[in-house]
Motif scaffolding. Structure first.
Motif, short mmCIF file in Angstrom:
data_model
loop_
_atom_site.label_atom_id
_atom_site.label_comp_id
_atom_site.label_asym_id
_atom_site.label_seq_id
_atom_site.Cartn_x
_atom_site.Cartn_y
_atom_site.Cartn_z
N SER A 1 8.68 11.43 6.85
CA SER A 1 8.93 12.72 6.18
C SER A 1 8.76 13.89 7.16
N VAL A 2 7.75 13.80 8.03
CA VAL A 2 7.52 14.86 9.02
C VAL A 2 8.69 14.91 10.00
N TYR A 3 9.13 13.72 10.38
CA TYR A 3 10.27 13.61 11.31
C TYR A 3 11.52 14.26 10.71
N GLU A 4 11.78 13.94 9.45
CA GLU A 4 12.97 14.49 8.78
C GLU A 4 12.93 16.01 8.76
N LYS A 5 11.74 16.54 8.47
CA LYS A 5 11.59 17.99 8.38
C LYS A 5 11.88 18.62 9.76
N TRP A 6 11.29 18.01 10.78
CA TRP A 6 11.53 18.50 12.15
C TRP A 6 13.03 18.42 12.46
N PHE A 7 13.63 17.30 12.10
CA PHE A 7 15.04 17.04 12.41
C PHE A 7 15.94 18.14 11.80
N ARG A 8 15.63 18.47 10.54
CA ARG A 8 16.48 19.44 9.83
C ARG A 8 16.31 20.86 10.36
N ASN A 9 15.18 21.13 11.00
CA ASN A 9 14.90 22.49 11.46
C ASN A 9 15.36 22.78 12.89
N THR B 1 27.12 24.89 12.57
CA THR B 1 26.05 25.39 13.44
C THR B 1 25.25 26.48 12.76
N GLY B 2 25.64 26.81 11.53
CA GLY B 2 24.89 27.82 10.78
C GLY B 2 25.14 29.24 11.25
N LEU B 3 26.24 29.41 12.03
CA LEU B 3 26.53 30.76 12.55
C LEU B 3 27.32 31.57 11.52
N GLU B 4 27.79 30.88 10.52
CA GLU B 4 28.52 31.63 9.46
C GLU B 4 28.08 31.17 8.09
#
Ligand SMILES: [Cu+2]
Length: 317
Positions: A279-287, A314-317
């Motif tokens: 779960s910690v890994y997933e959170k890191w991965f998504r951020n 890429t979250g730029l838009e």
């Protein structure tokens, strides 16, 4: 000549006995003193194991060591002991011994069985380890270069984008091919993060010379070969924190090292490895921010029809 002239008795002097005794002394002190001591000492440098297959390969190592060790001790002891026991004695006549079929059969068949068991045991373990990785493996790319490792994660698409060595430049270190939309969300990391209890597939390549991707605690080692991608999959079993508790060492860290002497900076090819709960890994991965979002000038390389998708991914838009 001496036998003909009947002068051979002069060989039987005290140095004959001294040499014979030294043989015995050497084998006893060599066995108990040096070999046993070196094994006990070696035990202090054993690294704890933190992967599923690592437990099996460690077992294989100790079984092989035990079998070879027993044969080694018996044969070496006999070799030296017989030098002592059958030292020159003027009253003893040598025994003419032609051959013994039973003995020949025994020392051919038993080593053959022993070696077959060892070789097939090892072969079976190796084919299990190198078997097709599970579908749900976490795919991570590890790239070796003089002198350091680069690590790339596939991003939320969970697919690594294509790469091409001709696209490598000082910024685009992976040679990321931005005409492939899987590469838009790929991200790089300075630490090799791994999830506990999940299969991890390392896709390994090299940009210059031979390196070797070595994760000693996971008993994982695979060459990084320029022009020939390799891979290795395994399941980490203990998080960094769990290992720190086990070793009672709060400063413990897993590491990725290079196990191929690749040049004068070889020793510095160390990368920090962190194993986290899933779960910690997933959170890191998504951020993580994608490589493209950190290097927006490379949007120029994205084909026009994919630009919008690249901006969204890429979250730029
Ligand atoms: Cu190297």
């Amino acid at each position: 000549m001496d036998i003909i002239t009947d002068n051979y008795k002069r060989f039987s002097n005290s140095s004959n006995n001294i040499n014979a005794a030294l043989f015995l002394l050497f084998v006893i002190s060599g066995f108990t003193g040096l070999i046993v001591y070196s094994y006990l000492e070696f035990d202090k440098y054993q690294l704890s194991v933190a992967s599923e297959h690592g437990i099996i390969t460690d077992q294989l190592f100790w079984i092989t060591t035990l079998i070879c060790g027993i044969v080694f001790f018996i044969s070496q002891f006999l070799l030296f002991y017989c030098c002592y026991k059958y030292r020159y004695d003027e009253n003893r006549r040598s025994f003419f011994y032609v051959e013994d079929h039973k003995l020949e059969l025994l020392w051919t068949i038993f080593p053959a069985i022993g070696l077959t068991v060892l070789v097939f045991g090892g072969w079976r373990v190796w084919s299990d380890i190198t078997d097709t990785p599970p579908e749900n493996s976490e795919v991570i790319e590890v790239v070796g270069q003089q002198f350091g490792w680069k690590v790339r994660y596939p991003g939320n698409s969970k697919r690594l984008g294509k790469h091409d060595y001709r696209l490598i430049d000082p910024v685009n270190e992976f040679g990321l091919d931005l005409t492939d939309n899987s590469s838009f969300d790929d991200f790089a990391s300075n630490v090799l993060y791994l999830p506990k209890g999940r299969p991890v597939l390392l896709k390994i390549r090299s940009k210059d010379v031979l390196h070797s991707c070595y994760l000693p605690h996971f008993r994982t080692k695979m060459d990084a070969v320029p022009g020939m991608p390799t891979r290795f999959w395994f399941i980490p079993k203990k998080t960094t924190v769990e290992m720190r508790d086990e070793l009672q060492d709060p400063n413990f860290n897993y590491e990725l090292a290079c196990a191929e002497v690749c040049g004068k900076g070889h020793f510095s090819m160390r990368m920090l490895v962190k194993v986290e709960k899933s779960s910690v890994y997933e959170k890191w991965f998504r951020n993580q921010d994608s490589w493209l979002s950190k290097n927006i000038e490379y949007l120029d390389q994205v084909p026009d029809n994919l630009k919008e998708l690249a901006l969204i991914k890429t979250g730029l838009e």
